[in-house]
Design an enzyme around this catalytic site. Structure first.
Site, PDB file in Angstrom:
ATOM      1  CG  ASP A   1      -1.791   1.237   1.294  1.00 30.98           C
ATOM      2  OD1 ASP A   1      -2.676   1.370   0.428  1.00 30.98           O
ATOM      3  OD2 ASP A   1      -1.584   2.102   2.181  1.00 30.98           O
TER       4      ASP A   1
ATOM      5  CD  GLU B   1      -2.411   1.052  -3.817  1.00 36.71           C
ATOM      6  OE1 GLU B   1      -3.463   1.644  -3.621  1.00 36.71           O
ATOM      7  OE2 GLU B   1      -1.319   1.408  -3.354  1.00 36.71           O
TER       8      GLU B   1
ATOM      9  CB  CYS C   1     -13.865  -4.819   6.119  1.00 41.86           C
ATOM     10  SG  CYS C   1     -13.425  -5.923   7.476  1.00 41.86           S
TER      11      CYS C   1
ATOM     12  CB  CYS D   1     -15.215  -3.381   9.664  1.00 44.59           C
ATOM     13  SG  CYS D   1     -16.474  -4.015   8.544  1.00 44.59           S
TER      14      CYS D   1
ATOM     15  CB  CYS E   1     -17.157  -7.700  10.809  1.00 46.08           C
ATOM     16  SG  CYS E   1     -15.490  -7.133  10.430  1.00 46.08           S
TER      17      CYS E   1
ATOM     18  CG  ASP F   1      -1.613   3.292   5.568  1.00 52.14           C
ATOM     19  OD1 ASP F   1      -2.664   3.666   5.006  1.00 52.14           O
ATOM     20  OD2 ASP F   1      -0.717   4.086   5.928  1.00 52.14           O
TER      21      ASP F   1
END
Ligand code: ZN
Length: 218
Positions: free
Chosen positions: A26, A108, A162, A181, A184, A191
């Site tokens: 990331d 990415e 999530c 989240c 959940c 990150d």
């Protein structure tokens, strides 16, 4: 002045066709690169360096003399060398970790970086998209040399999804660092959560790619 141009052939390791897992990288401003399970690579030193360079540059630009221009050029090159050095260190560590754990690397798709990172104006100067692209390039060639598979994934919603239950909600990301989240209730470093999403997408992309490489049975 003489230049010696040497071509150096580095043998490539055979590609690991069946990676045991995936490291998702990331990319960001506060943390240049985050890989779940590894120490974060913070941008603190680099951003501070850039800010200082920027201030010096402003002063020099105000002068606009020939010597000031020369010094500006010198500073810009110095900044680029510094960023390149940081990128070499980060990419080497990630590829070494991937090789050690027989993992692949998921990155990415860098075309999306500019759209994904929306920043207020003063912060924009710290984001040099070329530095991210360079990190991607270094990762790719070091991975190839080490036989580590590398795939590019769609970066959409990696920071809002999530990694546990795959629920997507922009409110999941509570702050720069915190992910909670709404579905959940899992609490994670934002990150690291994104890194896990990228890793999961990497695995999917790799399997899909492998299936497309296998000739279809008649
Ligand atoms: Zn969840």
């Amino acid at each position: 002045m003489f230049y010696l141009i040497a071509v150096c052939e580095v043998p490539e390791a055979p590609l690991n066709e069946q990676p045991a897992g995936w490291l998702g990288v990331d990319l960001g401003i506060v943390n240049i690169a985050t890989v779940d399970g590894m120490t974060r690579f913070t941008g603190r030193g680099l951003n501070r360096h850039r800010k200082r360079q920027l201030e010096l540059r402003r002063k020099l630009q105000a002068k606009a003399t020939q010597s000031a221009r020369r010094r500006l050029k010198h500073r810009r090159r110095k900044e680029q060398r510094h960023a390149a050095n940081v990128n070499h260190i980060i990419s080497k560590k990630i590829v070494t970790e991937a090789a050690r754990t027989c993992s692949g690397i998921a990155l990415e798709d860098l075309g999306g970086i500019r759209d994904r990172v929306r920043l207020r104006k003063p912060q924009r100067v710290t984001l040099h998209s070329w530095a991210f692209r360079q990190l991607g390039t270094f990762l790719a060639y070091k991975a190839r040399r080490a036989g580590v598979p590398l795939v590019y994934v769609d970066p959409a919603y990696t920071s809002q999804e999530c990694a546990e239950c795959h629920h997507i909600d922009k409110n999941n990301r509570v702050s720069q660092a915190l992910f909670i989240c709404r579905n959940c209730g899992v609490v994670a470093h934002a990150d690291r959560n994104a890194s896990r999403n990228i890793a999961a997408r990497g695995e999917v992309a790799w399997i899909a790619g492998r299936e497309s490489r296998v000739p279809a049975t008649p």
